[in-house]
Design a protein around this motif. Structure first.
Motif, PDB file in Angstrom:
ATOM      1  N   ARG A  25     -14.664  -5.316  -1.201  1.00 50.76           N
ATOM      2  CA  ARG A  25     -14.987  -4.275  -0.233  1.00 50.76           C
ATOM      3  C   ARG A  25     -16.413  -3.782  -0.498  1.00 50.76           C
ATOM      4  NH1 ARG A  25     -10.293   0.123  -0.602  1.00 50.76           N
ATOM      5  NH2 ARG A  25     -11.073   0.169  -2.766  1.00 50.76           N
ATOM      6  N   PRO A  26     -17.328  -4.028   0.413  1.00 46.17           N
ATOM      7  CA  PRO A  26     -18.727  -3.642   0.174  1.00 46.17           C
ATOM      8  C   PRO A  26     -18.926  -2.129   0.067  1.00 46.17           C
ATOM      9  CG  PRO A  26     -18.406  -4.385   2.443  1.00 46.17           C
ATOM     10  CD  PRO A  26     -17.154  -4.723   1.699  1.00 46.17           C
ATOM     11  N   LYS A  27     -18.103  -1.354   0.759  1.00 47.76           N
ATOM     12  CA  LYS A  27     -18.250   0.103   0.722  1.00 47.76           C
ATOM     13  C   LYS A  27     -18.080   0.638  -0.690  1.00 47.76           C
ATOM     14  CE  LYS A  27     -16.367   4.385   2.682  1.00 47.76           C
ATOM     15  NZ  LYS A  27     -15.383   4.959   3.650  1.00 47.76           N
ATOM     16  N   TYR A  28     -17.130   0.037  -1.432  1.00 49.87           N
ATOM     17  CA  TYR A  28     -16.842   0.495  -2.793  1.00 49.87           C
ATOM     18  C   TYR A  28     -17.355  -0.484  -3.846  1.00 49.87           C
ATOM     19  CZ  TYR A  28     -13.594   3.341  -0.076  1.00 49.87           C
ATOM     20  OH  TYR A  28     -13.040   4.185   0.841  1.00 49.87           O
ATOM     21  N   ASP A  29     -17.844  -1.633  -3.406  1.00 50.22           N
ATOM     22  CA  ASP A  29     -18.276  -2.697  -4.298  1.00 50.22           C
ATOM     23  C   ASP A  29     -17.189  -3.000  -5.342  1.00 50.22           C
ATOM     24  OD1 ASP A  29     -19.855  -4.671  -5.425  1.00 50.22           O
ATOM     25  OD2 ASP A  29     -20.949  -3.285  -6.733  1.00 50.22           O
ATOM     26  N   ASP A  30     -15.963  -3.221  -4.851  1.00 49.74           N
ATOM     27  CA  ASP A  30     -14.855  -3.505  -5.763  1.00 49.74           C
ATOM     28  C   ASP A  30     -14.092  -4.752  -5.319  1.00 49.74           C
ATOM     29  OD1 ASP A  30     -13.370  -2.660  -3.558  1.00 49.74           O
ATOM     30  OD2 ASP A  30     -12.572  -0.872  -4.520  1.00 49.74           O
ATOM     31  N   TRP A  31     -13.371  -5.334  -6.284  1.00 53.36           N
ATOM     32  CA  TRP A  31     -12.486  -6.463  -6.020  1.00 53.36           C
ATOM     33  C   TRP A  31     -11.045  -5.993  -6.190  1.00 53.36           C
ATOM     34  CZ3 TRP A  31     -13.724 -11.220  -4.196  1.00 53.36           C
ATOM     35  CH2 TRP A  31     -15.068 -11.596  -4.229  1.00 53.36           C
ATOM     36  N   SER A  32     -10.210  -6.344  -5.222  1.00 51.91           N
ATOM     37  CA  SER A  32      -8.819  -5.899  -5.256  1.00 51.91           C
ATOM     38  C   SER A  32      -7.959  -6.877  -4.474  1.00 51.91           C
ATOM     39  CB  SER A  32      -8.695  -4.488  -4.670  1.00 51.91           C
ATOM     40  OG  SER A  32      -9.133  -4.476  -3.315  1.00 51.91           O
ATOM     41  N   PHE A  33      -6.687  -6.522  -4.329  1.00 49.97           N
ATOM     42  CA  PHE A  33      -5.772  -7.316  -3.511  1.00 49.97           C
ATOM     43  C   PHE A  33      -5.871  -6.850  -2.055  1.00 49.97           C
ATOM     44  CE2 PHE A  33      -3.505  -6.682  -7.660  1.00 49.97           C
ATOM     45  CZ  PHE A  33      -3.737  -7.949  -8.164  1.00 49.97           C
ATOM     46  N   PRO A  34      -5.579  -7.717  -1.093  1.00 45.49           N
ATOM     47  CA  PRO A  34      -5.549  -7.258   0.301  1.00 45.49           C
ATOM     48  C   PRO A  34      -4.466  -6.205   0.501  1.00 45.49           C
ATOM     49  CG  PRO A  34      -4.683  -9.501   0.097  1.00 45.49           C
ATOM     50  CD  PRO A  34      -5.287  -9.159  -1.218  1.00 45.49           C
ATOM     51  N   LYS A  35      -4.843  -5.095   1.084  1.00 47.97           N
ATOM     52  CA  LYS A  35      -3.912  -3.988   1.304  1.00 47.97           C
ATOM     53  C   LYS A  35      -4.511  -3.057   2.346  1.00 47.97           C
ATOM     54  CE  LYS A  35      -5.730  -0.848  -2.232  1.00 47.97           C
ATOM     55  NZ  LYS A  35      -6.919  -1.664  -2.526  1.00 47.97           N
ATOM     56  N   GLY A  36      -3.691  -2.117   2.833  1.00 50.99           N
ATOM     57  CA  GLY A  36      -4.198  -1.140   3.780  1.00 50.99           C
ATOM     58  C   GLY A  36      -3.143  -0.127   4.158  1.00 50.99           C
ATOM     59  N   LYS A  37      -3.578   0.922   4.848  1.00 51.45           N
ATOM     60  CA  LYS A  37      -2.668   2.013   5.210  1.00 51.45           C
ATOM     61  C   LYS A  37      -1.682   1.593   6.305  1.00 51.45           C
ATOM     62  CE  LYS A  37      -6.010   4.945   6.038  1.00 51.45           C
ATOM     63  NZ  LYS A  37      -6.731   6.203   6.381  1.00 51.45           N
ATOM     64  N   LEU A  38      -0.495   2.203   6.243  1.00 53.17           N
ATOM     65  CA  LEU A  38       0.519   1.971   7.267  1.00 53.17           C
ATOM     66  C   LEU A  38       0.098   2.640   8.567  1.00 53.17           C
ATOM     67  CD1 LEU A  38       2.130   1.366   4.616  1.00 53.17           C
ATOM     68  CD2 LEU A  38       4.127   2.409   5.732  1.00 53.17           C
ATOM     69  N   ASP A  39       0.339   1.970   9.687  1.00 52.89           N
ATOM     70  CA  ASP A  39       0.177   2.607  10.985  1.00 52.89           C
ATOM     71  C   ASP A  39       1.323   3.591  11.193  1.00 52.89           C
ATOM     72  OD1 ASP A  39      -2.091   1.152  11.605  1.00 52.89           O
ATOM     73  OD2 ASP A  39      -0.986  -0.439  12.647  1.00 52.89           O
ATOM     74  N   PRO A  40       1.169   4.590  12.076  1.00 51.43           N
ATOM     75  CA  PRO A  40       2.260   5.544  12.316  1.00 51.43           C
ATOM     76  C   PRO A  40       3.557   4.833  12.709  1.00 51.43           C
ATOM     77  CG  PRO A  40       0.228   6.327  13.316  1.00 51.43           C
ATOM     78  CD  PRO A  40      -0.054   4.932  12.831  1.00 51.43           C
ATOM     79  N   GLY A  41       4.632   5.131  11.987  1.00 51.18           N
ATOM     80  CA  GLY A  41       5.928   4.540  12.282  1.00 51.18           C
ATOM     81  C   GLY A  41       6.109   3.123  11.774  1.00 51.18           C
ATOM     82  N   GLU A  42       5.099   2.567  11.114  1.00 47.38           N
ATOM     83  CA  GLU A  42       5.176   1.188  10.650  1.00 47.38           C
ATOM     84  C   GLU A  42       5.922   1.094   9.326  1.00 47.38           C
ATOM     85  OE1 GLU A  42       2.091  -2.591  10.295  1.00 47.38           O
ATOM     86  OE2 GLU A  42       1.396  -0.605   9.681  1.00 47.38           O
ATOM     87  N   HIS A  43       6.685   0.017   9.159  1.00 46.65           N
ATOM     88  CA  HIS A  43       7.391  -0.237   7.909  1.00 46.65           C
ATOM     89  C   HIS A  43       6.420  -0.849   6.901  1.00 46.65           C
ATOM     90  CE1 HIS A  43      10.502  -1.570   5.132  1.00 46.65           C
ATOM     91  NE2 HIS A  43      11.390  -0.904   5.843  1.00 46.65           N
ATOM     92  N   ALA A  44       6.609  -0.521   5.615  1.00 39.56           N
ATOM     93  CA  ALA A  44       5.713  -1.052   4.581  1.00 39.56           C
ATOM     94  C   ALA A  44       5.747  -2.577   4.532  1.00 39.56           C
ATOM     95  CB  ALA A  44       6.087  -0.464   3.218  1.00 39.56           C
ATOM     96  N   VAL A  45       6.927  -3.175   4.750  1.00 40.97           N
ATOM     97  CA  VAL A  45       7.046  -4.638   4.746  1.00 40.97           C
ATOM     98  C   VAL A  45       6.143  -5.245   5.821  1.00 40.97           C
ATOM     99  CG1 VAL A  45       8.612  -6.531   5.328  1.00 40.97           C
ATOM    100  CG2 VAL A  45       9.339  -4.762   3.717  1.00 40.97           C
ATOM    101  N   THR A  46       6.221  -4.687   7.017  1.00 36.30           N
ATOM    102  CA  THR A  46       5.402  -5.179   8.123  1.00 36.30           C
ATOM    103  C   THR A  46       3.919  -4.949   7.857  1.00 36.30           C
ATOM    104  OG1 THR A  46       7.216  -4.587   9.620  1.00 36.30           O
ATOM    105  CG2 THR A  46       5.080  -5.063  10.621  1.00 36.30           C
ATOM    106  N   ALA A  47       3.598  -3.792   7.286  1.00 37.00           N
ATOM    107  CA  ALA A  47       2.197  -3.473   7.013  1.00 37.00           C
ATOM    108  C   ALA A  47       1.593  -4.434   6.001  1.00 37.00           C
ATOM    109  CB  ALA A  47       2.087  -2.035   6.506  1.00 37.00           C
TER     110      ALA A  47
END
Length: 285
Positions: A25-47
């Motif tokens: 992620r260039p904003k934070y200049d970090d290396w991590s796993f792909p991830k992101g916030k849940l959309d409203p009403g979205e299940h974590a599995v789907t997200a």
């Protein structure tokens, strides 16, 4: 009252040979796993599946769940991240990924290199947890049918007792959840409330459904259930088996997993490899 945690989901994606998929992620200049916030009403599995696709271009299916992460953000709020292991469905080529302001690099790296490359200690802990679970597994989803009309309010044959509206909503919400585990074989009790529960998934994906009287309450057969479970564990497809609460103990005994209480529309995801159960998790719709 403290604000609720920011909820997110992601995956530790691996491939044959031991490589791990990391993003920068260039904003934070970090290396991590792909991830992101849940959309409203979205299940974590789907997200988790959606975020991997958006950040890497890969479509994945989920494997065993990992311990969630929880850490404080720079604004003082807490963030909770649900994680699963995952494997690519189809090609795992990320060379055509188009860099953007959010993710500018996506790379497969060797496991030992990933330990060094990851920026945060909590990600290295998650990576260590994922290591013994990195081998390919398949899912056998044990599904209790959705919320149905009460027996007292139903005058006809109980095999024909249908879902309530809330049960129909549960059935719809199961579609992306079953897809996240790459279910391609659908097995169900022949009773109406079970066939209605798997119908949205069958209609959406086109996968055929096989119906069994021996999975119903009235005609359940221990030998039939055990034989079916054994066949599914030995098979080469991820499968869902939809049945009733009174039949669930027989299914779980056949799987040799601890008894769990499933609410209507909930499922026990059994991850197995070479006929042996590797991990289990309960997923509510």
């Amino acid at each position: 009252m403290e604000p609720r945690d920011v909820r997110a989901a992601g995956a530790v994606v691996t491939r044959k040979g031991g490589d791990v998929l990391l993003v920068h992620r260039p904003k934070y200049d970090d290396w991590s796993f792909p991830k992101g916030k849940l959309d409203p009403g979205e299940h974590a599995v789907t997200a988790a599946v959606r975020e991997v696709a958006e950040e890497t271009g890969l479509h994945v299916r989920l494997g065993p769940a990992l311990s969630p992460q929880r850490y404080r953000l720079t604004n003082g709020r807490w963030k909770s991240v649900a994680y699963w292991t995952a494997r690519a469905v189809g090609s795992d080529d990320v060379s055509r990924y188009c860099p953007n302001d959010e993710i500018d690099r996506v790379e497969w790296v060797d496991w030992s290199e990933a330990v060094v490359r990851l920026t945060y200690p909590h990600d290295r802990e998650t990576l260590a947890e994922a290591r013994p679970l990195r081998r390919r597994t398949r899912a056998l989803v044990v599904l209790r049918h959705g919320k149905a009309r009460s027996r007292a309010a139903w005058r006809g044959d109980d095999r024909l007792r249908p879902l309530l509206r809330v049960g129909e909503v549960q059935a719809q919400r199961l579609v992306p959840l079953l897809a996240a585990f790459d279910v391609t074989a659908v097995h169900s009790s022949s009773s109406t409330r079970c066939t209605q529960t798997v119908a949205p998934y069958v209609d959406t994906t086109g996968w055929p459904v096989k119906l069994y009287d021996e999975l119903s309450e009235e005609d359940s057969s221990v030998d039939g259930v055990v034989g079916l479970v054994d066949d599914l564990l030995d098979g080469d497809e991820a499968a869902v088996l939809c049945t009733h609460r009174p039949v669930l103990p027989t299914v779980l005994d056949a799987l040799q997993v601890p008894d769990v209480s499933l609410e209507p529309g909930s499922m026990l995801v059994v991850h197995h490899r070479k006929g042996k159960v590797v991990a289990t998790e309960v997923v509510d719709p």
